[in-house]
Design a protein around this motif. Structure first.
Motif: not given
Length: 335
Positions: A182-199
């Motif tokens: 369903t995706v053409h580009e894999h989602l990286s850890v950095g993109r997936a967790l950036r918002r929560s890491m910045a909380a």
């Protein structure tokens, strides 16, 4: 097509059930023996009927509603053949696979899906269980297919290969197609967790996210009999270290404003992920809550089936069941 109903056994924290719900299926019964997992299911979906019991002890005759379902789904504990795993554990996992197929014998749903390790597809060590499953399903009038999926291809920020068995009544089988990515580009850890890491106000979050450019290695829940919460064996921890993450334990909280990220200094300079962040890496929505203490919560996450993959499977099965029925000849051969 509406009103599709399913039974989910070895339901765990609800990864398969949640994905199937998103695909338009409604559960009539979810079964798991783990108290924390059952509490997770009840807490997130109070209307679901959740039964806390071992599948090996389950008596289907007491639950008449399960005899008229469209789908039986199962995510039993992942079978292992490593020399580091005790024979008793492996045999217990194989018995649950057998019990799932025997339950299909009793319930006779229109479709069956089982998710487990990739090795089930072709590894010589699992030939006997494949033969047992294949013979039983053929005897019951199903046709079936084994195939491999990787959660990363479905938007999950994790490389998690899954061996999948889908069986359908003969008249629906020719219409079934395994789900496409369903995706053409894999989602990286950095993109997936950036918002929560910045909380927590962490100032180095962008610098860390820029390094965490790959998907996560496979999350491992570990054994319920021993150990605490960590992100996996030595090889897995090395992969995490390349992203500046300490995989030897799971954090209680995200990093605060005063945390200095210095991965070159070793573990003390690396960031750790929380259980909630591990759930994001497994494809769970951020509002899905896990019951129990930290280790129990992390194990539920690590053992779960990623919901986006389950949704894709559910949609593929739903499409097959909605297709015009193919007449079945009594001379049709099963695989």
């Amino acid at each position: 097509m509406s009103g599709l109903r399913f039974v989910d056994v070895c339901a765990g924290a609800g990864g398969l059930a949640l994905g199937l719900e998103h695909a338009g299926f409604e559960p009539v019964l979810l079964l798991d023996k783990n108290p924390a997992a059952c509490a997770t299911l009840r807490g997130n979906r109070p209307a679901w009927q959740v039964l806390e019991t071992d599948l090996l002890d389950f008596s289907p005759s007491r639950y008449q509603e399960i005899y008229d379902v469209d789908l039986l789904s199962a995510g039993p504990p992942r079978v292992r053949s490593s020399a580091t795993v005790t024979r008793t554990e492996t045999e217990a996992e194989l018995r649950l696979l057998e019990a799932t197929v025997y339950l299909a014998h009793a319930v006779q749903p229109r479709a069956l899906v089982i998710e487990n390790v990739p090795g089930l597809l072709s590894a010589p060590g699992f030939a006997s269980i494949r033969d047992l499953i294949g013979n039983e399903l053929s005897h019951l009038g199903y046709r079936f297919r084994w195939f491999l999926l990787n959660a990363a291809d479905f938007g999950v920020p994790q490389s998690r290969k899954q061996g999948v068995l889908v069986a359908l009544r003969k008249q629906y089988f020719d219409a079934f197609r395994p789900p496409e990515p369903t995706v053409h580009e894999h989602l990286s850890v950095g993109r997936a967790l950036r918002r929560s890491m910045a909380a927590g106000g962490w100032r180095d979050v962008d610098r860390w996210a820029a390094q965490a450019l790959s998907v996560a290695p496979t999350l491992v829940g570990g054994s319920d009999r021993r150990g605490g919460a960590d992100l996996g064996p030595t090889g897995t921890r090395k992969a995490w270290a390349r992203m500046g993450v300490d995989g030897s334990s799971v954090a209680d909280n995200v990093p605060g404003a005063d945390f200095t990220w210095a991965p070159e200094a070793g573990r003390r300079g690396m960031v750790r992920i929380t259980t909630d962040q591990a759930a994001l890496l497994q494809g769970f929505p951020s509002d899905w809550r896990f019951a129990g203490r930290k280790t129990a919560r992390y194990r539920q996450v690590g053992h779960a089936s990623p919901p986006p993959v389950a949704k894709a499977l559910g949609l593929a099965i739903r499409a097959a069941l909605a297709s015009p029925v193919t007449p079945v000849s009594r001379y049709t051969q099963t695989p």
